[in-house]
Design a protein around this motif. Structure first.
Motif, PDB file in Angstrom:
ATOM      1  N   GLY A  15       0.871  -1.292   0.028  1.00 43.50           N
ATOM      2  CA  GLY A  15      -0.022  -0.295  -0.030  1.00 43.50           C
ATOM      3  C   GLY A  15       0.791   1.193  -0.123  1.00 43.50           C
ATOM      4  N   THR A  16       1.741   1.275  -1.034  1.00 42.12           N
ATOM      5  CA  THR A  16       2.851   2.936  -1.081  1.00 42.12           C
ATOM      6  C   THR A  16       1.877   3.835  -1.115  1.00 42.12           C
ATOM      7  OG1 THR A  16       2.901   2.151  -3.408  1.00 42.12           O
ATOM      8  CG2 THR A  16       4.592   1.272  -1.794  1.00 42.12           C
ATOM      9  N   ARG A  17       0.799   3.686  -1.898  1.00 44.57           N
ATOM     10  CA  ARG A  17      -0.068   5.121  -2.050  1.00 44.57           C
ATOM     11  C   ARG A  17      -0.698   5.418  -0.678  1.00 44.57           C
ATOM     12  NH1 ARG A  17      -3.013   3.697  -7.477  1.00 44.57           N
ATOM     13  NH2 ARG A  17      -2.953   1.650  -6.731  1.00 44.57           N
ATOM     14  N   LEU A  18      -0.506   4.857   0.467  1.00 44.92           N
ATOM     15  CA  LEU A  18      -1.183   4.990   1.626  1.00 44.92           C
ATOM     16  C   LEU A  18      -0.175   5.191   2.750  1.00 44.92           C
ATOM     17  CD1 LEU A  18      -4.239   5.488   2.642  1.00 44.92           C
ATOM     18  CD2 LEU A  18      -4.225   3.161   3.354  1.00 44.92           C
ATOM     19  N   SER A  19       0.807   6.032   2.644  1.00 38.41           N
ATOM     20  CA  SER A  19       1.966   5.848   3.431  1.00 38.41           C
ATOM     21  C   SER A  19       1.970   7.009   4.335  1.00 38.41           C
ATOM     22  CB  SER A  19       3.159   5.962   2.505  1.00 38.41           C
ATOM     23  OG  SER A  19       3.361   7.184   1.858  1.00 38.41           O
ATOM     24  N   SER A  20       0.851   8.033   4.607  1.00 37.73           N
ATOM     25  CA  SER A  20       1.060   8.962   5.504  1.00 37.73           C
ATOM     26  C   SER A  20       0.688   8.652   6.787  1.00 37.73           C
ATOM     27  CB  SER A  20       0.124   9.976   4.864  1.00 37.73           C
ATOM     28  OG  SER A  20      -1.484   9.502   4.783  1.00 37.73           O
ATOM     29  N   SER A  21       0.005   7.376   7.148  1.00 38.76           N
ATOM     30  CA  SER A  21      -0.184   7.024   8.486  1.00 38.76           C
ATOM     31  C   SER A  21       1.128   6.963   9.287  1.00 38.76           C
ATOM     32  CB  SER A  21      -0.879   5.815   8.483  1.00 38.76           C
ATOM     33  OG  SER A  21      -1.040   5.090   9.842  1.00 38.76           O
ATOM     34  N   PRO A  22       1.257   7.335  10.584  1.00 35.52           N
ATOM     35  CA  PRO A  22       2.238   7.372  11.630  1.00 35.52           C
ATOM     36  C   PRO A  22       2.508   6.203  11.631  1.00 35.52           C
ATOM     37  CG  PRO A  22       0.127   8.148  12.820  1.00 35.52           C
ATOM     38  CD  PRO A  22      -0.263   8.205  11.332  1.00 35.52           C
ATOM     39  N   ASP A  23       1.779   5.072  11.705  1.00 35.66           N
ATOM     40  CA  ASP A  23       2.253   3.551  12.143  1.00 35.66           C
ATOM     41  C   ASP A  23       2.673   3.010  10.970  1.00 35.66           C
ATOM     42  OD1 ASP A  23      -0.188   3.345  10.692  1.00 35.66           O
ATOM     43  OD2 ASP A  23      -1.358   2.475  12.312  1.00 35.66           O
ATOM     44  N   ASP A  24       2.468   3.665   9.631  1.00 32.34           N
ATOM     45  CA  ASP A  24       2.851   2.855   8.354  1.00 32.34           C
ATOM     46  C   ASP A  24       2.689   1.673   8.081  1.00 32.34           C
ATOM     47  OD1 ASP A  24       4.297   3.726   6.028  1.00 32.34           O
ATOM     48  OD2 ASP A  24       5.939   2.952   6.709  1.00 32.34           O
ATOM     49  N   LEU A  25       1.469   1.102   8.563  1.00 37.92           N
ATOM     50  CA  LEU A  25       1.024  -0.264   8.308  1.00 37.92           C
ATOM     51  C   LEU A  25       0.434  -0.296   6.741  1.00 37.92           C
ATOM     52  CD1 LEU A  25      -1.113  -1.047  11.434  1.00 37.92           C
ATOM     53  CD2 LEU A  25       1.113  -1.805  10.894  1.00 37.92           C
ATOM     54  N   PRO A  26       0.764  -1.408   6.156  1.00 38.13           N
ATOM     55  CA  PRO A  26      -0.291  -1.652   4.951  1.00 38.13           C
ATOM     56  C   PRO A  26      -1.298  -1.405   5.080  1.00 38.13           C
ATOM     57  CG  PRO A  26       1.452  -3.710   5.452  1.00 38.13           C
ATOM     58  CD  PRO A  26       1.588  -2.862   6.596  1.00 38.13           C
ATOM     59  N   LYS A  27      -2.129  -1.073   4.066  1.00 43.78           N
ATOM     60  CA  LYS A  27      -3.313  -0.552   4.003  1.00 43.78           C
ATOM     61  C   LYS A  27      -4.785  -1.551   4.713  1.00 43.78           C
ATOM     62  CE  LYS A  27      -4.163  -1.328  -0.895  1.00 43.78           C
ATOM     63  NZ  LYS A  27      -4.224  -1.041  -2.112  1.00 43.78           N
ATOM     64  N   GLN A  28      -4.129  -2.888   4.338  1.00 46.55           N
ATOM     65  CA  GLN A  28      -5.151  -3.974   4.717  1.00 46.55           C
ATOM     66  C   GLN A  28      -5.101  -4.024   6.199  1.00 46.55           C
ATOM     67  OE1 GLN A  28      -2.678  -4.250   2.669  1.00 46.55           O
ATOM     68  NE2 GLN A  28      -1.470  -6.041   2.736  1.00 46.55           N
ATOM     69  N   TYR A  29      -4.201  -3.718   6.955  1.00 47.15           N
ATOM     70  CA  TYR A  29      -4.143  -3.767   8.363  1.00 47.15           C
ATOM     71  C   TYR A  29      -4.437  -2.422   9.169  1.00 47.15           C
ATOM     72  CZ  TYR A  29      -1.991  -8.123   6.699  1.00 47.15           C
ATOM     73  OH  TYR A  29      -1.575  -9.347   6.296  1.00 47.15           O
ATOM     74  N   ARG A  30      -4.866  -1.625   8.380  1.00 44.23           N
ATOM     75  CA  ARG A  30      -5.333  -0.207   9.168  1.00 44.23           C
ATOM     76  C   ARG A  30      -6.782  -0.585   9.797  1.00 44.23           C
ATOM     77  NH1 ARG A  30      -2.244   4.170   6.621  1.00 44.23           N
ATOM     78  NH2 ARG A  30      -0.252   3.042   5.988  1.00 44.23           N
ATOM     79  N   HIS A  31      -7.196   0.242  10.839  1.00 45.62           N
ATOM     80  CA  HIS A  31      -8.168  -0.065  11.461  1.00 45.62           C
ATOM     81  C   HIS A  31      -9.293   0.961  10.979  1.00 45.62           C
ATOM     82  CE1 HIS A  31      -6.832  -3.311  13.867  1.00 45.62           C
ATOM     83  NE2 HIS A  31      -7.710  -3.168  14.602  1.00 45.62           N
ATOM     84  N   ILE A  32     -10.404   0.330  10.594  1.00 48.71           N
ATOM     85  CA  ILE A  32     -11.604   1.025  10.398  1.00 48.71           C
ATOM     86  C   ILE A  32     -12.855   0.648  11.422  1.00 48.71           C
ATOM     87  CG2 ILE A  32     -11.123   1.929   8.069  1.00 48.71           C
ATOM     88  CD1 ILE A  32     -13.096  -0.518   6.959  1.00 48.71           C
ATOM     89  N   GLY A  33     -13.560   1.397  12.104  1.00 47.42           N
ATOM     90  CA  GLY A  33     -14.377   1.082  12.658  1.00 47.42           C
ATOM     91  C   GLY A  33     -13.719   0.197  14.015  1.00 47.42           C
ATOM     92  N   SER A  34     -14.283  -0.940  14.128  1.00 43.18           N
ATOM     93  CA  SER A  34     -13.945  -1.868  15.298  1.00 43.18           C
ATOM     94  C   SER A  34     -12.864  -2.849  14.908  1.00 43.18           C
ATOM     95  CB  SER A  34     -14.894  -2.544  16.062  1.00 43.18           C
ATOM     96  OG  SER A  34     -15.676  -3.627  15.014  1.00 43.18           O
ATOM     97  N   ALA A  35     -12.305  -2.753  13.795  1.00 43.56           N
ATOM     98  CA  ALA A  35     -11.353  -4.069  13.271  1.00 43.56           C
ATOM     99  C   ALA A  35     -10.598  -3.103  12.176  1.00 43.56           C
ATOM    100  CB  ALA A  35     -12.052  -5.291  12.973  1.00 43.56           C
TER     101      ALA A  35
END
Length: 415
Positions: A15-35
């Motif tokens: 997920g290189t186009r989603l690299s602005s998160s401070p935890d820098d996790l791949p997009k499929q492991y970012r949390h939305i809602g409760s999971a």
């Protein structure tokens, strides 16, 4: 559906186009809602009754992240998931690895789905399976292009005729033997690379059927997509049930109540709401004695006027001995879905002197929300004591009261 069906979830990208998160996790492991995004995706696939097993292709360094996402699923959904498969350098290589892992397991049909599309609906999955059963060799989930399309040329811009244009989504579905053979052929030609699996079907000249998708079934790629997904997770369950998917369209409002109690016995932890809480004792019961999930299950069954947990899962039946109670709740939720309805809210009160629930309240809310496919804002967990009165006051056990609000379509045949 009698033929064995597998879902292959492609989740090996970084997920290189989603690299602005401070935890820098791949997009499929970012949390939305409760999971996590991947957990929502796996959940949506696993809850479909015709999907028998799920294989996920992941990055070689993502084992811990994958296991954390897996633990966010109800146990009955985890049971459908195989151990992860390590992906390759390209999507095409990753899919090939997943297909090879499924080969020889008796799977006839495979649905290949992006791990970062968490809002795939049950209708889309059913549509893919219906087309496969009717004889289709390849099924493309897609939505018609409605915007005017422009092509940039050396001379400026030109308008592209959008009639007949479709925007591809996943799942893309095939008989397993066919898509695996096409991947093997493609891997034998070093110059051939495909951005999706339907591309291989096009290359082989196979007839391709289209299953209409949904704008909700978007792929999370950019930070804007992630924000959109977070809003969507807050506004709806993780399991679209109809084309409208709106609570406002379900005008038959039901409220059910549930109550359960279990005594203590020797042990080291109690299971409440699917969460293990360390304690000097455990709860005694035929299953795992989860009073919270039992009470919620009874509340939902009450809203449906469909008996109680004992009538659906008799304690005299040995198959439920030691069973995880989330499968009882999932059964009740499926009954709501079959009626075309949704659970809108759950409220729980735990009554006990010990263990103390306060420090675990958020974990209980998250667990119940995940099992029910609800945003956490629609799950309430409270705790109280009985002022040292009665069996709970004497620390002999735990009681739980639950209320579930259901939204169903009006049905003139209800008696």
């Amino acid at each position: 559906m009698t033929d064995r069906v597998a879902a292959l979830v492609v989740a090996a990208g970084q997920g290189t186009r989603l690299s602005s998160s401070p935890d820098d996790l791949p997009k499929q492991y970012r949390h939305i809602g409760s999971a996590s995004v991947l957990s929502h995706t796996l959940n949506a696939l696993a809850r479909h009754p015709d999907i028998d097993e799920i294989a996920a292709v992941i990055g070689e360094d993502d084992h811990e992240l994958f296991q954390a996402s897996l633990q966010e699923l109800p146990s009955s959904h985890r049971d459908k998931c195989q151990g992860p498969i390590i992906g390759g350098d390209t999507r095409q290589q990753s899919v090939r690895s997943g297909l090879e892992a499924l080969n020889g397991l008796g799977v006839k049909y495979v649905l290949i789905h992006d791990g970062a599309r968490p809002f795939v609906s049950q209708d889309i999955i059913s549509g893919n399976l219906d087309l496969l059963q009717s004889g289709s060799k390849a099924v493309l989930t897609a939505i018609p292009v409605v915007d005017t399309i422009k092509r940039a040329t050396d001379n400026g811009l030109e308008t592209v005729d959008r009639s007949g244009l479709w925007a591809a989504q996943t799942p893309q579905s095939f008989p397993l033997n066919d898509i695996l053979q096409w991947h093997r052929l493609a891997d034998g030609e070093d110059t051939r690379t495909f951005t999706d699996d339907i591309g291989l079907a096009e290359w082989q000249g196979a007839d391709i059927s289209i299953c209409e998708g949904s704008p909700d079934n978007f792929k999370i790629t950019t930070p804007v997509d992630l924000q959109k997904a977070e809003r969507q997770a807050e506004q709806m369950t993780s399991e679209p049930l109809s084309q409208s998917n709106s609570l406002a369209d379900l005008g038959d409002i039901r409220v059910g109540q549930g109550y359960d109690v279990h005594a203590f016995e020797d042990g080291e932890a109690v299971i409440l709401g699917g969460v293990s809480i360390p304690h000097t004792q455990k709860l005694k019961g035929h299953s795992d004695a989860d009073v919270v999930l039992h009470a919620i299950t009874d509340a939902i069954l009450g809203g449906l006027a469909d008996g109680d947990i004992g009538s659906h899962f008799p304690p005299s039946d040995p198959q439920w001995k030691g069973a995880a109670s989330d499968q009882f709740l999932v059964h009740a939720l499926n009954l709501v879905r079959k009626r075309g309805g949704r659970v809108a809210h759950v409220d729980v009160t735990v009554v006990c002197e010990a263990p103390k629930i306060g420090h675990h309240r958020d974990a209980l809310r998250q667990s119940v929300a995940q099992i029910c496919g609800l945003p956490i804002g629609r799950v309430s967990v409270k705790a109280t004591t009985s002022e040292r009165l009665g069996f709970t006051g004497r620390k002999e056990g735990i009681a739980c009261l639950a209320t579930a609000t259901l939204r169903l379509p009006f049905n003139d045949t209800d008696e």
